[in-house]
Design a protein around this motif. Structure first.
Motif, short mmCIF file in Angstrom:
data_model
loop_
_atom_site.label_atom_id
_atom_site.label_comp_id
_atom_site.label_asym_id
_atom_site.label_seq_id
_atom_site.Cartn_x
_atom_site.Cartn_y
_atom_site.Cartn_z
N CYS A 420 -15.40 -39.99 16.15
CA CYS A 420 -15.18 -38.55 16.22
C CYS A 420 -16.15 -37.85 17.17
N LEU A 421 -17.32 -38.43 17.41
CA LEU A 421 -18.34 -37.81 18.26
C LEU A 421 -18.69 -36.40 17.78
N ILE A 422 -18.93 -36.28 16.47
CA ILE A 422 -19.30 -34.96 15.96
C ILE A 422 -20.61 -34.51 16.60
N HIS A 423 -20.74 -33.23 16.83
CA HIS A 423 -21.89 -32.56 17.46
C HIS A 423 -21.96 -32.81 18.97
N ALA A 424 -21.15 -33.70 19.50
CA ALA A 424 -21.20 -34.03 20.92
C ALA A 424 -20.00 -33.43 21.64
N PRO A 425 -20.03 -33.41 22.97
CA PRO A 425 -18.81 -33.05 23.70
C PRO A 425 -17.69 -34.04 23.39
N ASN A 426 -16.46 -33.57 23.50
CA ASN A 426 -15.27 -34.39 23.29
C ASN A 426 -15.12 -34.85 21.85
N GLU A 427 -15.48 -33.98 20.92
CA GLU A 427 -15.23 -34.26 19.50
C GLU A 427 -13.73 -34.42 19.26
N SER A 428 -13.38 -35.35 18.37
CA SER A 428 -11.96 -35.57 18.06
C SER A 428 -11.85 -36.09 16.63
N VAL A 429 -10.61 -36.17 16.16
CA VAL A 429 -10.33 -36.73 14.84
C VAL A 429 -9.07 -37.59 14.94
N ASP A 430 -9.05 -38.66 14.19
CA ASP A 430 -7.85 -39.47 14.06
C ASP A 430 -6.99 -38.83 12.97
N PRO A 431 -5.78 -38.38 13.29
CA PRO A 431 -4.98 -37.68 12.27
C PRO A 431 -4.67 -38.54 11.05
N SER A 432 -4.69 -39.86 11.21
CA SER A 432 -4.45 -40.71 10.04
C SER A 432 -5.58 -40.58 9.02
N GLU A 433 -6.78 -40.25 9.49
CA GLU A 433 -7.88 -40.04 8.56
C GLU A 433 -7.66 -38.77 7.74
N ILE A 434 -7.18 -37.71 8.38
CA ILE A 434 -6.85 -36.50 7.62
C ILE A 434 -5.78 -36.80 6.59
N GLU A 435 -4.77 -37.54 6.98
CA GLU A 435 -3.66 -37.86 6.07
C GLU A 435 -4.15 -38.68 4.89
N HIS A 436 -4.94 -39.71 5.16
CA HIS A 436 -5.39 -40.60 4.09
C HIS A 436 -6.42 -39.93 3.18
N VAL A 437 -7.30 -39.10 3.76
CA VAL A 437 -8.26 -38.38 2.93
C VAL A 437 -7.55 -37.35 2.04
N ALA A 438 -6.54 -36.68 2.59
CA ALA A 438 -5.76 -35.74 1.77
C ALA A 438 -5.06 -36.45 0.62
N LEU A 439 -4.47 -37.62 0.91
CA LEU A 439 -3.82 -38.39 -0.15
C LEU A 439 -4.85 -38.86 -1.18
N THR A 440 -6.00 -39.31 -0.70
CA THR A 440 -7.08 -39.71 -1.61
C THR A 440 -7.43 -38.58 -2.56
N GLU A 441 -7.61 -37.38 -2.02
CA GLU A 441 -8.01 -36.25 -2.84
C GLU A 441 -6.94 -35.88 -3.86
N ALA A 442 -5.69 -35.90 -3.44
CA ALA A 442 -4.61 -35.58 -4.37
C ALA A 442 -4.54 -36.61 -5.50
N LEU A 443 -4.66 -37.89 -5.16
CA LEU A 443 -4.66 -38.94 -6.18
C LEU A 443 -5.87 -38.81 -7.09
N PHE A 444 -7.02 -38.54 -6.50
CA PHE A 444 -8.24 -38.39 -7.30
C PHE A 444 -8.10 -37.27 -8.32
N LEU A 445 -7.65 -36.11 -7.89
CA LEU A 445 -7.55 -34.98 -8.80
C LEU A 445 -6.62 -35.29 -9.97
#
Length: 454
Positions: A420-445
């Motif tokens: 992701c290169l957080i704090h650096a130029p060219n920060e990015s995110v893999d959308p599959s991580e957003i999807e899987h973390v959202a699913l994780t949170e929904a299952l956890f709750l």
């Protein structure tokens, strides 16, 4: 709860998640008025109020904190007797560090090679979107929330000025929870669900050395006239030995990590280390990154090469950051750093040291009903065994939460994997991580509501 139907709902919500993130990235929410207008942070706070109200939270408002920022909070009451879960994120971002260093516009979501680029896409606006997507999925799939949900969104986390840390203790009843999900970390690598169990603390100081009342011609006065830039270099060089180990008087640097391995080749790739450049320090990557202090020169006030001229500078300044392993308090380390720097000043140069920020290390939950629910949720969402790791970054709020809510299980997760290169130029995110973390949170709750106790 069956995983696949909820997985399908989350997947169907990803276009909306992309649209949310695209809108969030346009807000230049750097919580420093010298860099971006405060109105940009206000816009994000209002956006969060609207979106989390829309998804089903009540009394979502922005409250001032002692550092001048605003935190957004709200609640969605769950069934009687159900546990309470506090969801954390922050909406401020780091500066761009220079838009010319970006391959894509930093304030515009851009897709390249399957990743979404833009400032804050991962840290931490991608985590905001994961929260929203999880809550939307639960409402669409189950018609509501299985437990009480609370939200706290910080507005100045990247500045390290402690606004929310000061807000939490006097507002403990507002934020009290049985489990706290701090969404501001991420996985060891894409697709490997990872719970962060330790965080280094941090402190930073500004040091300014002065020698002359004005700049003086280096040919006429250089030699006997003391050079504060050279003096500053000597002081900063004392922060490391010849092998690159951090050497701050009074701060230990010999602990070892006994958890997940971080292969050297993988670290070199993740850290964008140039070919032929050696890693520093006597310990393993894990030792140096997760259990030992790390001093970094974050910035210097001296003329650039382009702006330089043939003069001896009147003064020079630097900001020094120090990351701290568990076992060392932030205040103790800051005191040690100040004394270390002051004792190394050569030639009687005038020395002014300003204390900037401080935060303690943190050790998270490794057992309990919330931890058990999180492990099963992560492994089902990612279809991969859960890993645990330390993290070199710092979230001072975690220690405040642990002190204020000693019985709460606090767990750190998120979308911020190394690429992701957080704090650096060219920060990015893999959308599959957003999807899987959202699913994780929904299952956890859902699972925590079934097994947790209030």
């Amino acid at each position: 709860m069956a995983v696949d139907p909820l997985r399908q709902v989350v997947s169907s919500l990803m276009p909306r998640a992309r649209a949310d993130l695209a809108e969030l990235v346009t807000f230049r929410s750097v919580a420093n008025p010298d860099i971006e207008p405060p109105a940009e942070c206000a816009k994000v706070a209002n956006w969060l109020i609207d979106k989390f109200t829309e998804v089903g939270l009540e009394r979502v408002v922005a409250s001032p904190t002692p550092d001048g920022s605003k935190c957004v909070h709200g609640v969605a009451p769950g069934p009687p007797g159900s546990p309470t879960v506090l969801l954390y994120c922050h909406y401020d971002v780091q500066p761009t560090l220079g838009e010319h260093l970006w391959h894509t516009p930093p304030w515009e979501l851009t897709e390249r090679d399957g990743r979404w680029y833009g400032r804050g896409t991962a840290d931490c606006k991608g985590n905001i979107v994961a929260h929203l997507t999880a809550l939307r999925a639960l409402r669409e799939h189950a018609g509501g929330f299985p437990c009480t949900i609370k939200l706290i969104a910080e507005g100045s986390e990247e500045q390290g000025t402690g606004g929310l840390e000061a807000f939490v203790p006097p507002n403990a009843e507002l934020l009290a929870a049985d489990a706290i999900l701090v969404a501001d970390t991420g996985n060891f690598t894409v697709g490997v669900p990872t719970l962060t169990t330790t965080l280094r603390g941090m402190t930073s100081v500004d040091v300014r050395l002065s020698a002359l009342s004005s700049e003086m011609h280096s040919g006429m006065f250089g030699g006997p006239a003391p050079d504060p830039v050279a003096g500053l270099i000597q002081v900063l060089a004392s922060l490391h030995d010849e092998r690159g180990n951090t050497t701050v008087d009074g701060v230990g640097a010999s602990e070892q990590w006994h958890g997940v391995d971080y292969p050297v080749d993988q670290f070199r790739k993740d850290a964008n280390v140039l070919d032929g450049v050696e890693l520093i320090g006597d310990g393993s990557v894990m030792d140096m990154l997760w259990t030992r202090p790390s001093a970094t020169v974050l910035g210097m006030d001296i003329p650039s090469v382009l702006d330089s001229s043939a003069v001896v500078q009147a003064s020079a300044a630097a900001r020094v950051g120090l990351r701290l392993p568990p076992g060392t308090s932030g205040q103790q380390a800051q005191d040690a750093l100040v004394e270390h720097l002051r004792s190394r000043v050569p030639w009687g140069l005038r020395c002014e040291i300003t204390r900037v920020a401080v935060g303690d290390p943190f050790v998270g939950s490794l057992d309990g009903p919330a931890f058990d629910a999180m492990r099963s949720a992560m492994e089902d969402a990612f279809r991969h065994p859960m890993a645990t790791e330390g993290q070199g970054g710092s979230i001072p709020l975690c220690t405040v939460l642990a002190d204020t809510f000693p019985d709460a299980e606090i767990m750190l997760l998120g979308v911020e994997e190394p690429r992701c290169l957080i704090h650096a130029p060219n920060e990015s995110v893999d959308p599959s991580e957003i999807e899987h973390v959202a699913l994780t949170e929904a299952l956890f709750l859902t699972r925590y509501a079934s097994n947790g106790t209030s």
